[in-house]
Design a protein around this motif. Structure first.
Motif, PDB file in Angstrom:
ATOM      1  N   GLN A  17       0.823  -1.207   0.000  1.00 52.39           N
ATOM      2  CA  GLN A  17       0.000   0.000   0.000  1.00 52.39           C
ATOM      3  C   GLN A  17       0.861   1.263   0.000  1.00 52.39           C
ATOM      4  O   GLN A  17       0.511   2.255  -0.606  1.00 52.39           O
ATOM      5  N   ASN A  18       2.004   1.166   0.644  1.00 47.49           N
ATOM      6  CA  ASN A  18       2.844   2.355   0.791  1.00 47.49           C
ATOM      7  C   ASN A  18       3.939   2.485  -0.256  1.00 47.49           C
ATOM      8  O   ASN A  18       4.642   3.486  -0.273  1.00 47.49           O
ATOM      9  N   ASN A  19       4.112   1.467  -1.065  1.00 50.40           N
ATOM     10  CA  ASN A  19       5.243   1.495  -2.003  1.00 50.40           C
ATOM     11  C   ASN A  19       4.860   0.923  -3.358  1.00 50.40           C
ATOM     12  O   ASN A  19       4.034   0.029  -3.436  1.00 50.40           O
ATOM     13  N   SER A  20       5.546   1.410  -4.403  1.00 47.77           N
ATOM     14  CA  SER A  20       5.493   0.704  -5.677  1.00 47.77           C
ATOM     15  C   SER A  20       6.358  -0.522  -5.471  1.00 47.77           C
ATOM     16  O   SER A  20       7.502  -0.414  -5.054  1.00 47.77           O
ATOM     17  N   CYS A  21       5.794  -1.692  -5.718  1.00 49.28           N
ATOM     18  CA  CYS A  21       6.627  -2.877  -5.502  1.00 49.28           C
ATOM     19  C   CYS A  21       6.156  -4.084  -6.300  1.00 49.28           C
ATOM     20  O   CYS A  21       5.036  -4.122  -6.815  1.00 49.28           O
ATOM     21  N   ILE A  22       7.062  -5.027  -6.373  1.00 48.07           N
ATOM     22  CA  ILE A  22       6.767  -6.288  -7.030  1.00 48.07           C
ATOM     23  C   ILE A  22       6.776  -7.336  -5.924  1.00 48.07           C
ATOM     24  O   ILE A  22       7.717  -7.403  -5.139  1.00 48.07           O
ATOM     25  N   LEU A  23       5.690  -8.086  -5.810  1.00 43.79           N
ATOM     26  CA  LEU A  23       5.601  -9.095  -4.744  1.00 43.79           C
ATOM     27  C   LEU A  23       5.649 -10.467  -5.375  1.00 43.79           C
ATOM     28  O   LEU A  23       4.908 -10.731  -6.323  1.00 43.79           O
ATOM     29  N   ASP A  24       6.502 -11.334  -4.858  1.00 40.86           N
ATOM     30  CA  ASP A  24       6.471 -12.692  -5.380  1.00 40.86           C
ATOM     31  C   ASP A  24       6.024 -13.661  -4.297  1.00 40.86           C
ATOM     32  O   ASP A  24       6.347 -13.481  -3.123  1.00 40.86           O
ATOM     33  N   GLY A  25       5.197 -14.616  -4.709  1.00 42.24           N
ATOM     34  CA  GLY A  25       4.664 -15.566  -3.738  1.00 42.24           C
ATOM     35  C   GLY A  25       3.797 -16.628  -4.380  1.00 42.24           C
ATOM     36  O   GLY A  25       4.090 -17.098  -5.488  1.00 42.24           O
ATOM     37  N   ARG A  26       2.751 -17.036  -3.653  1.00 46.05           N
ATOM     38  CA  ARG A  26       1.854 -18.072  -4.158  1.00 46.05           C
ATOM     39  C   ARG A  26       0.432 -17.543  -4.369  1.00 46.05           C
ATOM     40  O   ARG A  26      -0.312 -18.055  -5.189  1.00 46.05           O
ATOM     41  N   ASP A  27       0.080 -16.529  -3.561  1.00 42.52           N
ATOM     42  CA  ASP A  27      -1.313 -16.065  -3.536  1.00 42.52           C
ATOM     43  C   ASP A  27      -1.404 -14.557  -3.712  1.00 42.52           C
ATOM     44  O   ASP A  27      -2.369 -13.940  -3.272  1.00 42.52           O
ATOM     45  N   ILE A  28      -0.392 -13.956  -4.331  1.00 40.45           N
ATOM     46  CA  ILE A  28      -0.388 -12.484  -4.427  1.00 40.45           C
ATOM     47  C   ILE A  28      -1.537 -12.014  -5.342  1.00 40.45           C
ATOM     48  O   ILE A  28      -2.348 -11.173  -4.955  1.00 40.45           O
ATOM     49  N   GLY A  29      -1.599 -12.590  -6.534  1.00 35.17           N
ATOM     50  CA  GLY A  29      -2.623 -12.155  -7.499  1.00 35.17           C
ATOM     51  C   GLY A  29      -4.026 -12.590  -7.117  1.00 35.17           C
ATOM     52  O   GLY A  29      -5.011 -11.957  -7.499  1.00 35.17           O
ATOM     53  N   THR A  30      -4.145 -13.670  -6.350  1.00 32.80           N
ATOM     54  CA  THR A  30      -5.475 -14.189  -6.023  1.00 32.80           C
ATOM     55  C   THR A  30      -5.993 -13.664  -4.690  1.00 32.80           C
ATOM     56  O   THR A  30      -7.196 -13.507  -4.509  1.00 32.80           O
ATOM     57  N   ASN A  31      -5.093 -13.381  -3.751  1.00 29.98           N
ATOM     58  CA  ASN A  31      -5.530 -13.099  -2.394  1.00 29.98           C
ATOM     59  C   ASN A  31      -4.931 -11.824  -1.778  1.00 29.98           C
ATOM     60  O   ASN A  31      -5.661 -10.982  -1.271  1.00 29.98           O
ATOM     61  N   VAL A  32      -3.621 -11.683  -1.848  1.00 28.60           N
ATOM     62  CA  VAL A  32      -2.992 -10.531  -1.188  1.00 28.60           C
ATOM     63  C   VAL A  32      -3.372  -9.228  -1.913  1.00 28.60           C
ATOM     64  O   VAL A  32      -3.833  -8.272  -1.294  1.00 28.60           O
ATOM     65  N   LEU A  33      -3.180  -9.226  -3.232  1.00 27.85           N
ATOM     66  CA  LEU A  33      -3.493  -8.027  -4.020  1.00 27.85           C
ATOM     67  C   LEU A  33      -4.348  -8.407  -5.227  1.00 27.85           C
ATOM     68  O   LEU A  33      -3.878  -8.368  -6.374  1.00 27.85           O
ATOM     69  N   PRO A  34      -5.613  -8.761  -4.995  1.00 25.76           N
ATOM     70  CA  PRO A  34      -6.429  -9.179  -6.141  1.00 25.76           C
ATOM     71  C   PRO A  34      -6.612  -8.068  -7.174  1.00 25.76           C
ATOM     72  O   PRO A  34      -6.910  -8.346  -8.331  1.00 25.76           O
ATOM     73  N   ASN A  35      -6.370  -6.806  -6.757  1.00 29.00           N
ATOM     74  CA  ASN A  35      -6.526  -5.704  -7.716  1.00 29.00           C
ATOM     75  C   ASN A  35      -5.195  -5.214  -8.289  1.00 29.00           C
ATOM     76  O   ASN A  35      -5.143  -4.124  -8.865  1.00 29.00           O
TER      77      ASN A  35
END
Ligand code: DC
Length: 335
Positions: free
Chosen positions: A233-251
């Protein structure tokens, strides 16, 4: 007199596209700044050294800038710079505050002018998410959050406290007061457990398996996801994981699902571990990867699945550079 900046990119070095993109850029600059061709005193263009087919200044003349001075130059080759890029500087007679215009991915040149950017990269173990995310983050000068490191730090806490990762009650008691922090030094992520940098300590096969197990526990995920969302929320960033696109940041504006065959992933992980002098056989790594895939994919909460709006990349036969280039292109299309 005001100076107005802008830039655009082309997909290939061909005269027609250069002409079209320069027309489009100049039109947008005119519109957004409320100026006409007659208000312009001078336009200078520079283009990266991979553009040879057409002078942007010629396109400007064709676009109706008859009376101003025009100039095009080629930029020196700068490592890591945006490719196929045309930059413009316009001096115009206007009282208005200049509005810079960046089109076709060139917005990455001016993060300060653009909105916050969140990129999600999900995928199974060993698919290259971390490597690729770090390279892209460096190129875009944004943060890179390896979310797996947080689950690993939690797993390390369980191990140190003698809590079985399968014991939900014990794990949740730890989750209540867990102290995990992520900090950045020169753009590199460091993961802290109770104030101690554990970034290296969490990189072994035992912790990989424990992290996969403990990440299936609801209270653990809730804690970690809260922290991940705060950073995003506070930064432009790239997140890598398992559920980022589905759950952490669906938007998230940009989502990728990176995968490769289990054998290729195991080979990469095995080489990584050997390079760190960690003795383990290929078969052991492969067995662990298959087991971890199964655990991560079949758990009840936020399992590893591809988001419907993610771009799938199978990197089994792709080099790191090819994957990076592919993602860069996709980002440029959307920015
Ligand atoms: O990406 P990694 O191998 O460092 O992740 C370790 C484990 O953490 C992985 O097997 C599953 C879990 N994990 C998760 O459940 N959700 C994430 N966003 C990231 C990792």
């Amino acid at each position: 007199m005001k100076a107005i900046r802008g830039a655009t990119t082309v997909e290939s070095d061909n005269a027609e596209q250069i002409r079209e993109r320069v027309f489009e850029l100049l039109n947008e600059i005119k519109q957004r700044n409320g100026i006409e061709c007659e208000d312009v005193e001078c336009i200078t263009f520079s283009s990266t050294d991979d553009i040879h087919s057409f002078y942007p200044a010629k396109a400007a003349r064709e676009a109706g800038f008859f009376s101003c001075a025009l100039f095009s130059a080629m930029e020196p080759k700068i490592n890591g710079s945006l490719k196929m890029c045309i930059r413009v500087l316009i001096f115009a007679d206007t009282d208005k505050k200049p509005v810079p215009v960046y089109l076709h991915g060139a917005a990455v040149l001016r993060k300060d002018l653009t909105q916050k950017m969140n990129i999600a990269i999900d995928g199974p173990a060993g698919s290259g998410k971390s490597t690729i995310s770090k390279i892209i983050a460096k190129k875009l000068n944004i943060l890179c959050l390896d979310t797996g490191a947080m689950y690993r730090a939690f797993a390390l806490k369980c191990k140190k406290s003698g809590v079985d990762c399968l014991n939900d009650e014990g794990v949740c008691a730890l989750a209540e007061n867990i102290d995990i922090e992520v900090k950045y030094t020169d753009g590199i992520q460091h993961t802290y457990l109770e104030g101690k940098d554990v970034s290296e300590e969490i990189r072994n096969n035992e912790i990989s398996m424990l992290a996969s197990t403990v990440s299936a526990v609801r209270c653990v995920r809730e804690k970690m996801v809260e922290l991940q969302r705060k950073i995003a929320q506070n930064n432009s960033c790239i997140l890598d994981g398992r559920d980022i696109g589905t759950n952490v940041l669906p938007n998230a504006q940009y989502k990728f699902y990176l995968t490769a065959s289990a054998e290729v992933r195991a080979k990469r992980r095995h080489e990584e571990l050997l390079a760190k002098n960690k003795k383990i056989s290929f078969d052991e790594v492969l067995t662990d990867i298959i087991k971890r895939d199964e655990q991560d994919r079949t758990r009840e909460i936020a399992p590893l699945i591809m988001a419907k709006d993610a771009v799938l990349i199978d990197s089994s036969n792709m080099s790191v550079e090819e994957v990076v280039h592919f993602i860069e292109r996709k980002l440029q299309e959307k920015i």
